[in-house]
Design a protein around this motif. Structure first.
Motif, PDB file in Angstrom:
ATOM      1  N   VAL A   1       3.990  -3.739   6.327  1.00 15.20           N
ATOM      2  CA  VAL A   1       4.338  -5.152   6.129  1.00 15.20           C
ATOM      3  C   VAL A   1       3.623  -5.703   4.904  1.00 15.20           C
ATOM      4  O   VAL A   1       4.205  -6.455   4.094  1.00 15.20           O
ATOM      5  N   GLY A   2       2.347  -5.366   4.727  1.00 18.10           N
ATOM      6  CA  GLY A   2       1.622  -5.820   3.544  1.00 18.10           C
ATOM      7  C   GLY A   2       2.244  -5.307   2.251  1.00 18.10           C
ATOM      8  O   GLY A   2       2.336  -6.042   1.261  1.00 18.10           O
ATOM      9  N   GLU A   3       2.684  -4.042   2.258  1.00 17.34           N
ATOM     10  CA  GLU A   3       3.327  -3.489   1.060  1.00 17.34           C
ATOM     11  C   GLU A   3       4.652  -4.195   0.758  1.00 17.34           C
ATOM     12  O   GLU A   3       4.969  -4.459  -0.411  1.00 17.34           O
ATOM     13  N   GLN A   4       5.437  -4.489   1.809  1.00 16.05           N
ATOM     14  CA  GLN A   4       6.711  -5.176   1.594  1.00 16.05           C
ATOM     15  C   GLN A   4       6.508  -6.596   1.073  1.00 16.05           C
ATOM     16  O   GLN A   4       7.284  -7.083   0.237  1.00 16.05           O
ATOM     17  N   LEU A   5       5.467  -7.263   1.541  1.00 12.64           N
ATOM     18  CA  LEU A   5       5.174  -8.606   1.034  1.00 12.64           C
ATOM     19  C   LEU A   5       4.757  -8.557  -0.440  1.00 12.64           C
ATOM     20  O   LEU A   5       5.155  -9.417  -1.241  1.00 12.64           O
ATOM     21  N   GLU A   6       3.960  -7.572  -0.786  1.00 10.89           N
ATOM     22  CA  GLU A   6       3.549  -7.443  -2.189  1.00 10.89           C
ATOM     23  C   GLU A   6       4.738  -7.164  -3.095  1.00 10.89           C
ATOM     24  O   GLU A   6       4.837  -7.724  -4.201  1.00 10.89           O
ATOM     25  N   LYS A   7       5.670  -6.326  -2.641  1.00 10.21           N
ATOM     26  CA  LYS A   7       6.850  -6.029  -3.445  1.00 10.21           C
ATOM     27  C   LYS A   7       7.731  -7.258  -3.640  1.00 10.21           C
ATOM     28  O   LYS A   7       8.442  -7.367  -4.640  1.00 10.21           O
ATOM     29  N   SER A   8       7.686  -8.164  -2.669  1.00 10.44           N
ATOM     30  CA  SER A   8       8.497  -9.385  -2.771  1.00 10.44           C
ATOM     31  C   SER A   8       7.824 -10.479  -3.584  1.00 10.44           C
ATOM     32  O   SER A   8       8.373 -11.589  -3.704  1.00 10.44           O
TER      33      SER A   8
END
Length: 291
Positions: free
Chosen positions: A53-60
């Motif tokens: 989830v943290g990685e997906q937020l950073e990508k967004s």
């Protein structure tokens, strides 16, 4: 005063967002997009999910960090310090990793996964609404979480409002395979290839493996020796007797020539003595007759 009962702060407002499991991440992005947030603390059930989830937020494009057990102590401290000073707007954490977090400016707590106990729920949302500030606690729930929801409501002493986000498509079907949180496949471990043997080594190995003519090879390529049975007690006695007879015969063969030799040497002596005795006896007789 009630001892042993944990209650939520009165400055925190609660809301449940029923949603299928596969739509939690899209709903999370919609909540962040439509909500005026300052600093957000998101809780997940597993450290693997917190990382993803943290990685997906950073990508967004969000300033986000994850706090979970696989991080080194330096990276954990960097994530906490960044969340405190505002370098990270969102911190995704598990219950164990979030112990000791003391940040008074948390405006929202979002439960990506519902906790396992009502006490854990009150601990989570207790990180917002501090210092006379108001805070919001959003919890995404599935149909399997209904029992835990009732337990939490019993502790709070009130029903929690169910909400739906306007404009969000809840009818998207679930994928056949969960690709969002699927762990990446492990790379196969390749064995080291052995260097090819030369023709001479193969010939030597083949020659060593072939048995000699008229000789069988046993296990391990060794030629079997002559098998000798172990004699029994009677066999031992018989063998001992045979050995004794052979020894006596050999001794007799040695002794006989000695006795024969001795007799051969002794006969002439005995014959000479008898002749002398006869001569003496004849002399005595002649003397007697002369008298």
């Amino acid at each position: 005063v009630q001892v042993g009962r944990i209650t939520a702060a009165a400055t925190v407002s609660h809301a449940l967002y029923p949603v299928p499991q596969h739509l939690k991440t899209p709903l999370l992005f919609e909540l962040l997009h439509h909500t005026d947030t300052e600093s957000v603390l998101i809780f997940t059930k597993t450290k693997h999910r917190a990382k993803r989830v943290g990685e997906q937020l950073e990508k967004s494009g969000y300033k986000a960090a994850s706090l979970q057990g696989n991080l080194s102590q330096n990276r954990r401290q960097a994530a906490l310090d960044g969340f405190r000073d505002g370098s990270f707007q969102i911190l995704v954490a598990t219950d164990i990793a979030a112990r000791g977090i003391d940040v008074s400016q948390v405006s929202h707590v979002i439960n990506y996964d519902i906790p396992d106990t009502p006490e854990a729920y009150t601990h989570r949302i207790g990180r917002t609404g501090r210092a006379a500030r108001t805070g919001d606690a959003f919890t995404m729930v599935t149909d399997e979480d209904e029992l835990m929801v009732r337990r939490i409501e019993k502790v709070l002493g009130a029903k929690i409002e169910r909400k739906t986000l306007e404009g969000f498509d809840y009818s998207v079907p679930a994928p056949k395979k969960d690709l969002e949180f699927a762990r990446p496949p492990r790379e196969p471990q390749r064995r080291k290839e052995k260097a090819p043997k030369s023709e001479g080594e193969r010939n030597e190995k083949g020659a060593a493996a072939k048995p000699g003519e008229g000789q069988r090879r046993g296990p391990g390529g060794k030629a079997p020796g002559k098998r000798r049975g172990k004699p029994g007690k009677a066999g031992n006695a018989g063998n001992a007797g045979n050995a004794g007879n052979a020894g006596n015969a050999s001794n007799a063969g040695v002794a006989r020539p000695q006795r024969e030799g001795a007799a051969a040497k002794g006969h002439p002596q005995r014959e000479t003595g008898s002749a002398n005795r006869q001569q003496r006896s004849g002399g005595f007789a002649s003397r007697r007759s002369g008298r």
